[in-house]
Design a protein around this motif. Structure first.
Motif, PDB file in Angstrom:
ATOM      1  N   ASN A  33     -58.335 -47.374  15.969  1.00 37.06           N
ATOM      2  CA  ASN A  33     -57.895 -48.569  14.849  1.00 37.06           C
ATOM      3  C   ASN A  33     -56.702 -47.533  13.691  1.00 37.06           C
ATOM      4  OD1 ASN A  33     -58.619 -50.085  16.611  1.00 37.06           O
ATOM      5  ND2 ASN A  33     -60.186 -51.458  14.715  1.00 37.06           N
ATOM      6  N   ARG A  34     -57.440 -46.833  12.659  1.00 34.84           N
ATOM      7  CA  ARG A  34     -57.068 -45.884  11.657  1.00 34.84           C
ATOM      8  C   ARG A  34     -56.086 -45.052  11.935  1.00 34.84           C
ATOM      9  NH1 ARG A  34     -61.195 -48.851  10.658  1.00 34.84           N
ATOM     10  NH2 ARG A  34     -61.585 -49.829   8.756  1.00 34.84           N
ATOM     11  N   TYR A  35     -56.224 -44.696  12.650  1.00 33.28           N
ATOM     12  CA  TYR A  35     -55.672 -43.715  13.817  1.00 33.28           C
ATOM     13  C   TYR A  35     -53.747 -44.945  14.059  1.00 33.28           C
ATOM     14  CZ  TYR A  35     -57.203 -38.984  14.032  1.00 33.28           C
ATOM     15  OH  TYR A  35     -57.646 -37.644  13.578  1.00 33.28           O
ATOM     16  N   ALA A  36     -53.835 -45.764  14.216  1.00 35.84           N
ATOM     17  CA  ALA A  36     -52.664 -46.457  14.482  1.00 35.84           C
ATOM     18  C   ALA A  36     -52.025 -47.564  13.389  1.00 35.84           C
ATOM     19  CB  ALA A  36     -53.473 -47.936  15.955  1.00 35.84           C
ATOM     20  N   GLN A  37     -52.871 -47.447  12.379  1.00 38.89           N
ATOM     21  CA  GLN A  37     -52.496 -47.893  10.796  1.00 38.89           C
ATOM     22  C   GLN A  37     -52.117 -46.358  10.235  1.00 38.89           C
ATOM     23  OE1 GLN A  37     -55.657 -48.359   8.375  1.00 38.89           O
ATOM     24  NE2 GLN A  37     -54.268 -50.556   6.669  1.00 38.89           N
ATOM     25  N   VAL A  38     -52.410 -45.726  10.895  1.00 40.76           N
ATOM     26  CA  VAL A  38     -51.818 -44.580  10.156  1.00 40.76           C
ATOM     27  C   VAL A  38     -50.410 -44.133  10.986  1.00 40.76           C
ATOM     28  CG1 VAL A  38     -51.364 -41.992  10.098  1.00 40.76           C
ATOM     29  CG2 VAL A  38     -53.905 -43.494   8.795  1.00 40.76           C
ATOM     30  N   SER A  44     -58.286 -39.041   3.857  1.00 40.77           N
ATOM     31  CA  SER A  44     -57.326 -39.560   4.802  1.00 40.77           C
ATOM     32  C   SER A  44     -56.546 -39.501   5.579  1.00 40.77           C
ATOM     33  CB  SER A  44     -56.986 -41.256   4.167  1.00 40.77           C
ATOM     34  OG  SER A  44     -56.886 -41.044   3.590  1.00 40.77           O
ATOM     35  N   GLY A  45     -56.654 -40.428   6.179  1.00 42.29           N
ATOM     36  CA  GLY A  45     -55.639 -39.456   7.635  1.00 42.29           C
ATOM     37  C   GLY A  45     -55.995 -38.490   8.090  1.00 42.29           C
ATOM     38  N   GLY A  46     -57.057 -38.849   8.783  1.00 45.00           N
ATOM     39  CA  GLY A  46     -57.145 -37.825   9.869  1.00 45.00           C
ATOM     40  C   GLY A  46     -56.587 -36.122  10.139  1.00 45.00           C
ATOM     41  N   PHE A  47     -56.845 -36.503  11.668  1.00 42.77           N
ATOM     42  CA  PHE A  47     -55.834 -34.459  11.836  1.00 42.77           C
ATOM     43  C   PHE A  47     -54.604 -34.965  12.248  1.00 42.77           C
ATOM     44  CE2 PHE A  47     -59.730 -34.767  15.762  1.00 42.77           C
ATOM     45  CZ  PHE A  47     -60.694 -34.171  15.169  1.00 42.77           C
ATOM     46  N   TYR A  48     -53.808 -36.232  11.973  1.00 43.10           N
ATOM     47  CA  TYR A  48     -53.102 -36.371  11.735  1.00 43.10           C
ATOM     48  C   TYR A  48     -52.415 -35.703  10.349  1.00 43.10           C
ATOM     49  CZ  TYR A  48     -48.167 -38.217  10.208  1.00 43.10           C
ATOM     50  OH  TYR A  48     -47.088 -39.069   9.673  1.00 43.10           O
ATOM     51  N   ARG A  75     -59.537 -55.923   4.036  1.00 42.50           N
ATOM     52  CA  ARG A  75     -58.673 -55.228   4.128  1.00 42.50           C
ATOM     53  C   ARG A  75     -59.169 -53.959   5.641  1.00 42.50           C
ATOM     54  NH1 ARG A  75     -55.902 -55.693  -0.535  1.00 42.50           N
ATOM     55  NH2 ARG A  75     -56.966 -57.008  -2.113  1.00 42.50           N
ATOM     56  N   SER A  76     -58.984 -54.612   6.145  1.00 39.87           N
ATOM     57  CA  SER A  76     -59.201 -53.881   7.465  1.00 39.87           C
ATOM     58  C   SER A  76     -58.223 -53.956   8.013  1.00 39.87           C
ATOM     59  CB  SER A  76     -60.292 -54.063   8.081  1.00 39.87           C
ATOM     60  OG  SER A  76     -59.691 -56.066   8.639  1.00 39.87           O
ATOM     61  N   PRO A  77     -57.940 -52.228   8.943  1.00 37.78           N
ATOM     62  CA  PRO A  77     -56.025 -52.711   9.813  1.00 37.78           C
ATOM     63  C   PRO A  77     -56.396 -54.266  10.721  1.00 37.78           C
ATOM     64  CG  PRO A  77     -58.241 -51.118   9.817  1.00 37.78           C
ATOM     65  CD  PRO A  77     -58.585 -52.004   9.264  1.00 37.78           C
ATOM     66  N   SER A 107     -64.495 -37.451  12.345  1.00 40.14           N
ATOM     67  CA  SER A 107     -63.519 -38.863  11.922  1.00 40.14           C
ATOM     68  C   SER A 107     -63.809 -39.951   9.830  1.00 40.14           C
ATOM     69  CB  SER A 107     -64.157 -40.426  12.709  1.00 40.14           C
ATOM     70  OG  SER A 107     -65.266 -40.574  12.967  1.00 40.14           O
ATOM     71  N   ALA A 108     -65.009 -39.022   9.365  1.00 36.60           N
ATOM     72  CA  ALA A 108     -65.129 -39.162   8.198  1.00 36.60           C
ATOM     73  C   ALA A 108     -63.960 -39.181   7.299  1.00 36.60           C
ATOM     74  CB  ALA A 108     -65.973 -37.946   7.689  1.00 36.60           C
ATOM     75  N   ALA A 109     -62.736 -38.224   7.964  1.00 39.77           N
ATOM     76  CA  ALA A 109     -61.978 -37.821   7.318  1.00 39.77           C
ATOM     77  C   ALA A 109     -60.702 -39.160   7.182  1.00 39.77           C
ATOM     78  CB  ALA A 109     -60.950 -36.804   7.456  1.00 39.77           C
ATOM     79  N   LEU A 110     -60.913 -40.243   7.861  1.00 39.41           N
ATOM     80  CA  LEU A 110     -59.754 -41.388   8.422  1.00 39.41           C
ATOM     81  C   LEU A 110     -60.672 -42.914   7.390  1.00 39.41           C
ATOM     82  CD1 LEU A 110     -60.502 -41.674  12.338  1.00 39.41           C
ATOM     83  CD2 LEU A 110     -58.552 -41.254  11.358  1.00 39.41           C
TER      84      LEU A 110
END
Length: 494
Positions: free
Chosen positions: A309-314, A76-80, A333-335, A215-218
């Protein structure tokens, strides 16, 4: 409604769900219809299938290294998270902001393409609907699904993906049935053709056609077994996309003729695959391609909306965006707040282009999707570099020479070359001679520089907050020259 303090939910996504989410982001049918004819016309013609194969092998090498990062970050967290683990906090903040910009731009660009092509398809069948209304309906559906649990979006995307892959597979079979092995000309993979004039342009279009596969890593915290399903889904996505792109473009060369494909693609451009569909599948097949192109664009819009969305949440969880965006819906359980914010942003930008009377494709799609594509490819290269950085920074030694050195190095070199090609041919990628659009790539280093400066400010002014950046996703913290980061097991922000 946030769930601060509540235990994290059990994951709902399996490998198959994540696979559909990331393949949908790559939009195979949209890539075939929109990108392959450009590669035929402006690249090396019959050598395009080899370019797809080369890009696929390069991205498989990237995926081997990225899997190392995904296992350390829990997928999780993607590139970040990946950059934080391998290169440290300041580059991670820069990468996080660039990712947010890039995925939002790509989503906005796809929304414009959805409205534009849906209007054309409806007009071809006697229905007059403005592109603004087509885009509005697509954005409304995206907003509703983005607000709900991710498993629902994955099921919708699975259905849409089966449709677009199915119609392309039917076209492939029809070409093979008519031409036999002559539909697979060996010249496409001969060194003279594959490395001929325009090979660099073909490689550029090949690499950008994979956008979204990483984007799997998100979705790690929404997966049942993230340390297995995220790498598996990434490997499967690259293999599936590369094989499908290479085979379908190869058969298109065989159907048109290796000596004619550059000329024919230059004349027909976006109509090339519709003409092939009409020829090999009949009128019904061509109509099916048109309809499924629209659903492919919707699927890609939804997939990239979910990634943004998941980048914004992270970033919100780490205090780099307003904390409200980190909230998760109590039931889905969604952002959900990040989703609403992203939907609003897309609507405002698309609406602004509409009010200004600008073209939804020539102005909106090409500029936004071009900028987003460049940003994502640059981040892929940075993520590959972060695996090499992790190898240098780790104190305990060990590791595998292929997974942590050779594979990420090969991936980085290929992706860095792709960034260079995209920057050098940005006008061709966007199809616009505008000097304003030509200057858009400068936004990426400016945003990155802003992230680096903000991280430096946090390090000096708020060291405790700085110490938390990028640590919540890392199971084995990498050394960092900044203040030591405390363990954050189970910690969550509302």
């Amino acid at each position: 409604m946030s769930t601060s303090g509540s235990p994290p939910p059990s994951g709902r996504l399996g490998t198959g769900h994540i696979l559909f989410l990331i393949v949908a982001a790559a939009a195979p049918l949209s890539a075939m219809v929109g990108t392959v004819p450009l590669a035929f016309a402006f690249g090396d013609g019959a050598g395009v299938p080899a370019a797809f194969l080369f890009a696929g092998v390069t991205l498989l090498c990237f995926s081997v290294g990225y899997a190392v990062s995904a296992r350390r970050t829990g997928g999780s967290g993607g590139f970040y998270a990946s950059v934080a683990d391998g290169l440290g906090r300041p580059p991670a903040v820069a990468a996080g902001y660039v990712a947010l910009l890039s995925y939002n731009c790509a989503t906005i660009g796809l929304a414009g393409a959805l409205g534009y092509f849906t209007q054309l398809v409806l007009a071809a069948h006697g229905l007059t609907v403005s592109w603004e209304w087509c885009a509005a309906v697509g954005l409304l559906l995206t907003a509703v699904l983005g607000y709900r649990e991710i498993a629902l979006s994955a099921r919708v995307l699975a259905l849409l993906m089966l449709g677009e892959i199915g119609v392309l597979a039917a076209l492939d079979v029809a070409i093979l049935a008519r031409h036999g092995l002559h539909a697979l000309p060996a010249t496409s993979f001969s060194p003279h053709t594959a490395a001929g004039h325009g090979a660099g342009v073909s490689l550029m279009f090949a690499f950008v056609s994979f956008i979204g596969f990483e984007s799997a890593a998100l979705y790690g915290k929404e997966a049942r077994d993230p340390r297995r399903s995220v790498p598996r889904a990434t490997y499967a996505a690259v293999t599936l996309i590369a094989g499908f792109y290479a085979l379908t473009s190869w058969l298109a060369v065989g159907a048109v003729g290796s000596d004619r494909v550059r000329e024919v693609a230059g004349k027909q451009m976006g109509d090339l695959f519709f003409v092939l569909g009409d020829d090999f599948l009949g009128k019904a097949g061509s109509t099916g391609l048109q309809i499924l192109l629209c659903t492919s664009l919707f699927a890609a819009t939804l997939a990239l909306h979910s990634a943004a969305n998941r980048y914004a949440q992270v970033l919100a969880e780490d205090g780099l965006l307003p904390g409200a965006l980190a909230a998760e819906h109590a039931r889905h359980r969604s952002p959900h707040r990040a989703s609403l914010a992203q939907s609003a942003l897309t609507a405002v930008v698309v609406g602004g282009f509409a009010v200004a009377g600008l073209d939804p494709y020539a102005d909106l799609t090409t500029s936004m999707l071009g900028l987003g594509t460049l940003g994502i490819v640059a981040l892929q290269a940075l993520a590959a570099l972060s695996v090499l950085g992790l190898r240098l920074r780790r104190r305990e030694g060990g590791g595998h020479w292929w997974r942590e050195v050779v594979a990420p190095l090969l991936g980085f070199l290929g992706l860095a070359a792709s960034v260079w090609l995209v920057v050098g041919n940005f006008d061709m990628l966007t199809g616009s001679p505008s000097q304003v659009i030509a200057a858009l790539p400068w936004l990426l280093p400016l945003v990155a520089a802003g992230g680096l400066l903000y991280a430096a400010r946090l390090r000096s002014a708020r060291p405790a907050r700085y110490a938390l950046l990028g640590t919540r996703h890392t199971t084995t913290a990498a050394p960092d020259p900044g203040p030591a980061a405390p363990a954050l097991s189970g910690d969550r922000h509302a």
